[in-house]
Write a protein that holds these residues in place. Sequence first.
Motif, short mmCIF file in Angstrom:
data_model
loop_
_atom_site.label_atom_id
_atom_site.label_comp_id
_atom_site.label_asym_id
_atom_site.label_seq_id
_atom_site.Cartn_x
_atom_site.Cartn_y
_atom_site.Cartn_z
N ALA A 99 -6.76 15.31 0.57
CA ALA A 99 -7.28 13.88 -0.51
C ALA A 99 -6.10 13.23 -0.66
O ALA A 99 -6.45 12.06 -1.19
N GLN A 100 -4.92 13.47 -0.33
CA GLN A 100 -3.81 12.42 -0.80
C GLN A 100 -3.85 11.12 -0.27
O GLN A 100 -3.73 10.30 -1.22
N PRO A 101 -3.97 10.89 0.91
CA PRO A 101 -4.22 9.68 1.43
C PRO A 101 -5.39 8.78 0.53
O PRO A 101 -5.40 7.51 0.15
N TRP A 102 -6.50 9.49 0.42
CA TRP A 102 -7.61 8.90 -0.02
C TRP A 102 -7.44 8.40 -1.68
O TRP A 102 -7.56 7.36 -2.17
N VAL A 103 -6.80 9.60 -2.39
CA VAL A 103 -6.27 9.21 -3.81
C VAL A 103 -5.43 8.23 -3.70
O VAL A 103 -5.33 7.47 -4.88
N HIS A 118 -0.91 4.88 -0.23
CA HIS A 118 -1.45 5.04 0.84
C HIS A 118 -0.77 5.59 1.95
O HIS A 118 -0.94 6.78 2.45
N SER A 159 -6.90 -1.99 4.25
CA SER A 159 -7.16 -0.43 4.16
C SER A 159 -7.77 0.17 5.58
O SER A 159 -7.57 1.18 5.91
N ALA A 199 -3.25 16.34 -5.18
CA ALA A 199 -3.79 15.11 -4.53
C ALA A 199 -3.25 14.09 -5.31
O ALA A 199 -3.06 12.86 -4.85
N ARG A 250 0.83 -1.18 0.11
CA ARG A 250 -0.02 -0.10 -0.10
C ARG A 250 0.74 1.22 -0.16
O ARG A 250 0.76 2.06 0.82
N LYS A 252 -4.78 5.66 -1.95
CA LYS A 252 -5.48 4.44 -1.82
C LYS A 252 -6.24 4.01 -3.07
O LYS A 252 -6.01 2.70 -3.48
N ILE A 253 -6.95 4.70 -3.45
CA ILE A 253 -7.58 4.52 -4.96
C ILE A 253 -6.62 4.03 -5.79
O ILE A 253 -6.71 2.96 -6.70
#
Length: 400
Positions: free
Chosen positions: A258-262, A129, A396, A311, A126, A264-265
């Motif tokens: 938004a960086q961790p969310w993006v 993430h 996650s 992001a 990951r 992880k995506i």
Amino acid sequence: MKNRTLLTWFALGHFANDWPICSLWLIVPAVGIAMELSPAEVGLLFTICNVGGALAYLPAGILADHVANRGRLLLATFWWVAVGYLLAAMAPGFWSLALLLAVAGMGDAAWHPIATGVLARNSKERRAHVLGIHAIGGSLAEVLSPLAVGFLLAYVDWREALAISVLPAALMGLCFFFVARAVPRVEKTSVTRQDLLDLLNMWRRGNGLRMVAMICLYNMALIALLSMIPLYLADQHGFGPEAAGIAFSTMLIIGALAQPWVGKISDIAGRRPVVVFGNLTAALAITVLVFQPSLWIMIAAMVVAVAALDAIRAAILAGTVDHTGRNEGTTLGLAFVLLDGIGALGAVLAGIAAGFSWPHMFGLAATFSLGAAALGFVTVFGRQPASATAEAASTSASAE
């Protein structure tokens, strides 16, 4: 020390080291006003700062892969930053200031490949993430430091504001005397010429070369915007330091969160759709700026453009490690050279374009971002094994 606690300290360390360099987004324009510099000279000052820092990225990344006690290396970066920017605050003229800022920036630059190299090696399943969580520290510094400096500049000059900005790094330098002991050690190995040649060969042709060009254009777009937006708001809309700091911080906060969310995506869906969508969104938003709409539409478009580019940074960094599959610190060191070294040319080119007109400057930034989107579309990003992707999805929920 647990992994989650260590990651929290890394994010805080990132925040502290980036605080003074992020203060430059408003301090350098203040220097420009005090020294009566042109937009091109302001852009040149930003470029020299970034290019100077870029000289430290690759050596620091190599050290991260080959030195056993990486905690000590991270500790040293805080004191380099604190002392370096204190000296810069006393610089008598333009060129001495540029040189001292470049040298001080090397300490902050060294932090990045070492810290991200540790994280990328310890969290292979990951990467984007955890790199996104680490990036929150730097992004929050980009949000809060200009805000704080904007208010400081209403009461003190740029020299005092720069001197005050070293306090977070000095404080974290004291804390890391204890945290450094918990940084995982690696086996000490020697650096061979062949290892470096093999790594560089992966970037010299085909897909690697496309990725290099994409990284450069991506950061040229971001740096062009960040270096010129405060100057634009002051020049065209009469923003003072406080108002410019508030506006600039607002533009950065969405991308920061938004960086961790993006990231992880991108760990699950792949790097390409994230990178292409982010750059394309930014290009469209910057194109709106070319037509000089009303102030509030301008602010909204700036927020979208900066957030979209900010992001996707963790996804881009993780993509470089995916491409090589080894030497995480060295690979990330090279990535940061491209981002903040070659990418820093965006500042001086944007300054030259702004000398013609502000629509020219925004048009140039839009072109950079559109070029990065096109290159991202034709780049093959390394993919994680299916088992790792499945593990990333299942773990996650328990991520830091």
